[in-house]
Design an enzyme around this catalytic site. Structure first.
Site, PDB file in Angstrom:
ATOM      1  N   GLY A  19      57.286  62.891 -28.737  1.00  0.00           N
ATOM      2  CA  GLY A  19      57.867  63.260 -27.956  1.00  0.00           C
ATOM      3  C   GLY A  19      58.372  64.268 -28.022  1.00  0.00           C
ATOM      4  O   GLY A  19      58.478  64.891 -28.559  1.00  0.00           O
ATOM      5  N   ARG A  64      66.152  67.953 -25.663  1.00  0.00           N
ATOM      6  CA  ARG A  64      67.263  68.234 -26.086  1.00  0.00           C
ATOM      7  C   ARG A  64      66.678  70.218 -26.830  1.00  0.00           C
ATOM      8  O   ARG A  64      67.706  71.043 -27.481  1.00  0.00           O
ATOM      9  CB  ARG A  64      68.170  67.414 -26.993  1.00  0.00           C
ATOM     10  CG  ARG A  64      69.096  66.678 -26.054  1.00  0.00           C
ATOM     11  CD  ARG A  64      69.347  65.377 -26.886  1.00  0.00           C
ATOM     12  NE  ARG A  64      68.957  65.110 -28.483  1.00  0.00           N
ATOM     13  CZ  ARG A  64      69.441  64.362 -29.500  1.00  0.00           C
ATOM     14  NH1 ARG A  64      70.319  64.236 -29.642  1.00  0.00           N
ATOM     15  NH2 ARG A  64      68.619  63.251 -29.990  1.00  0.00           N
ATOM     16  N   GLY A  97      58.946  53.571 -26.739  1.00  0.00           N
ATOM     17  CA  GLY A  97      60.001  53.598 -27.945  1.00  0.00           C
ATOM     18  C   GLY A  97      59.333  53.620 -29.127  1.00  0.00           C
ATOM     19  O   GLY A  97      57.835  53.531 -29.163  1.00  0.00           O
ATOM     20  N   ASP A 150      59.642  64.734 -36.895  1.00  0.00           N
ATOM     21  CA  ASP A 150      60.975  65.374 -36.962  1.00  0.00           C
ATOM     22  C   ASP A 150      61.663  64.977 -37.299  1.00  0.00           C
ATOM     23  O   ASP A 150      62.744  65.827 -37.838  1.00  0.00           O
ATOM     24  CB  ASP A 150      61.512  64.711 -35.516  1.00  0.00           C
ATOM     25  CG  ASP A 150      62.085  63.729 -35.286  1.00  0.00           C
ATOM     26  OD1 ASP A 150      61.912  63.204 -36.606  1.00  0.00           O
ATOM     27  OD2 ASP A 150      62.808  63.660 -34.174  1.00  0.00           O
ATOM     28  N   TYR A 178      40.913 107.807 -34.024  1.00  0.00           N
ATOM     29  CA  TYR A 178      41.247 106.977 -32.592  1.00  0.00           C
ATOM     30  C   TYR A 178      40.845 108.390 -32.110  1.00  0.00           C
ATOM     31  O   TYR A 178      41.410 109.395 -31.732  1.00  0.00           O
ATOM     32  CB  TYR A 178      42.301 106.280 -32.485  1.00  0.00           C
ATOM     33  CG  TYR A 178      41.792 105.153 -31.126  1.00  0.00           C
ATOM     34  CD1 TYR A 178      41.097 104.482 -31.053  1.00  0.00           C
ATOM     35  CD2 TYR A 178      42.806 105.814 -30.272  1.00  0.00           C
ATOM     36  CE1 TYR A 178      40.928 103.945 -30.124  1.00  0.00           C
ATOM     37  CE2 TYR A 178      42.992 104.504 -29.383  1.00  0.00           C
ATOM     38  CZ  TYR A 178      41.574 103.712 -28.894  1.00  0.00           C
ATOM     39  OH  TYR A 178      41.911 103.296 -27.660  1.00  0.00           O
TER      40      TYR A 178
END
Length: 454
Positions: A11, A15, A77, A101, A386
């Protein structure tokens, strides 16, 4: 009987309002789908199939090696999702169907579901729970006299009376492989969503006089699914509570568990005290008798026993026993601090080794260095590593003394028992036992300020 699992993870999760596939949102430090695959593996699943669709490549990359992916190119589905795996399922085994989920479901609950299924010799068994607010879930329909399962009705297809039912479908099932493969082709899209519902397989099996069981669990938290960011936070909170409870039962003190955030794969020894706001992540190991102060963050690190950490950040580092870190110290990746070391406030260490019994009490930067034992690193010391293009290493011998505000310009070596005077900028090696002074001689201009005002 061979155990197989099909995990639904195709899926989009609209949302969530995210470009990240829903099942990849993290819960206690890992994608939520990895909690589901972990629990499936714990109950002896031999063949693990994950149905992927939206963000298939990213989801596949996050899965464990034992997972096999099956593409559901068009989402029609839950029943259609399982259909996509039909040709890979063994009819002689049992098949668990799980939701990618729903990360809170435990291995113990899955084992209970399998036991109920096998004990009852069911063709299919659905996992259910009683909840106060069933909104959004399919309702379990039972025979009023026998309490046997009649079927499951999705909320969008339910009547007002059916919507009042509080027993819900978890979306987790156990099937006999041969019965599942026989019934799936009989699913239809005759519903409000025009989708193939996996729940319809239960009614179809009953119509063919096949036994269908229900395993109703006591704790409905386990079947909480994530469809929104709000639900993601709710699931995270449940997981955090479980994790903190486990550590406290094992002898860890948490001053304020509600604000203590610990990932699922963290190990903590007994008699360690963790104060409010601490964040401990990414497989960190903490020994016994440590004290983790407020708002400290420790990630991917190994902390030995009896270490004191105050308001500090430690990333991908190692800290030896009886060492004190902070407040407000920052150990960046590659820091390796020895035993009985004092790393004080606003000290930053990166890709450096600090020997036992050494001290950097405050305001120092130690980068790309190997520091020996019993070394004093004064306030404001900078390991200048450095040059704008390359990084270089500084070596400091045992028992050396680095005075305040000294600059060590790498590459450079400071010998054993050497002494660097405060304010010096060291560009050449300092032999052992030597005193290095690298600063201009002070000159005082008498009455200079008074004359400048005239």
């Amino acid at each position: 009987m061979k155990r197989q699992a099909v995990i639904l993870a195709a899926g989009e999760g609209t949302r969530m309002k995210s470009s990240l596939p829903k099942v990849l949102h993290r819960v206690t430090g890992i994608p939520m789908i990895n909690h589901v695959t972990n629990h499936a593996t714990q109950v002896g699943i031999q063949d693990l199939f994950v149905i992927v669709g939206h963000g298939a490549e990213a989801v596949s990359a996050a899965l464990p090696e034992n997972a096999k992916t099956v593409l559901q190119a068009e989402q029609k589905g839950t029943g259609h999702a399982v259909m996509c795996a039909m040709d890979q399922l063994d009819p002689e085994g049992l098949v668990l169907v799980l939701s990618g989920d729903a990360p809170l479901i435990s291995a113990e609950t899955l084992e209970k579901l399998i036991h109920t299924h096998e004990e009852g010799a069911y063709a299919a068994t659905v996992l259910s729970a009683q909840v106060e607010n069933p909104t959004g879930y399919g309702r379990v329909l039972r025979n009023e006299e026998t309490c046997d399962l009649l079927g499951i009705i999705e909320e969008k297809d339910a009547t007002p009376w059916q919507k009042s039912i509080k027993e819900i479908n978890s979306g987790t099932y156990c099937f006999r492989g041969k019965d599942l493969l026989k019934i799936l082709p009989k699913l239809s899209q005759d519903n409000a969503q025009q989708e193939y519902y996996l729940t319809d397989t239960l009614a179809l099996l009953k119509n063919e006089d096949q036994p269908v069981g229900i395993c109703c669990i006591e704790n409905p938290e386990e079947i909480m699914a994530v469809n929104t960011r709000v639900q993601l936070a709710e699931v995270e909170a449940v997981f955090r509570k479980r994790i903190n409870h486990r550590h406290m039962v094992n002898g860890v003190t948490m001053v304020h568990p509600e604000s203590t955030y610990i990932d699922h794969d963290v190990t903590i020894g007994k008699d360690t005290v963790i104060e409010a706001g601490a964040v401990i992540e990414c497989g960190t190991v903490i020994g016994e008798g440590c004290h983790i102060g407020q708002n400290s963050r420790i990630s991917d690190s190994f902390i030995e026993s009896h270490v004191n950490i105050l308001h500090s950040t430690i990333i991908s580092s190692r800290v030896g026993e009886k060492t004190s870190i902070g407040p407000y110290a920052y150990l960046r990746p590659g820091a390796c601090v020895g035993k009985r070391v004092r790393i004080g406030n606003y000290v930053e260490i990166k890709n450096a080794t600090i020997g036992d019994d050494s001290r950097a009490a405050h305001l120092a930067y130690i980068g790309d260095a190997k520091v020996g034992k019993d070394v004093n690193i004064g306030c404001g010391v900078v390991f200048v590593n450095y040059d704008g293009k390359e990084k270089y290493q500084t070596l400091v011998g045992n028992h050396a003394f680095l005075g305040s505000n000294a600059n060590l310009i790498a590459p450079v070596t400071i010998g054993d028992h050497a002494f660097v005077a405060a304010g010096s900028t060291i560009t050449e090696d300092v032999p052992g036992e030597a005193l290095a002074i690298a600063r201009s001689r002070q000159t005082n201009k008498e009455e200079w300020n008074r004359k400048s005002r005239d």
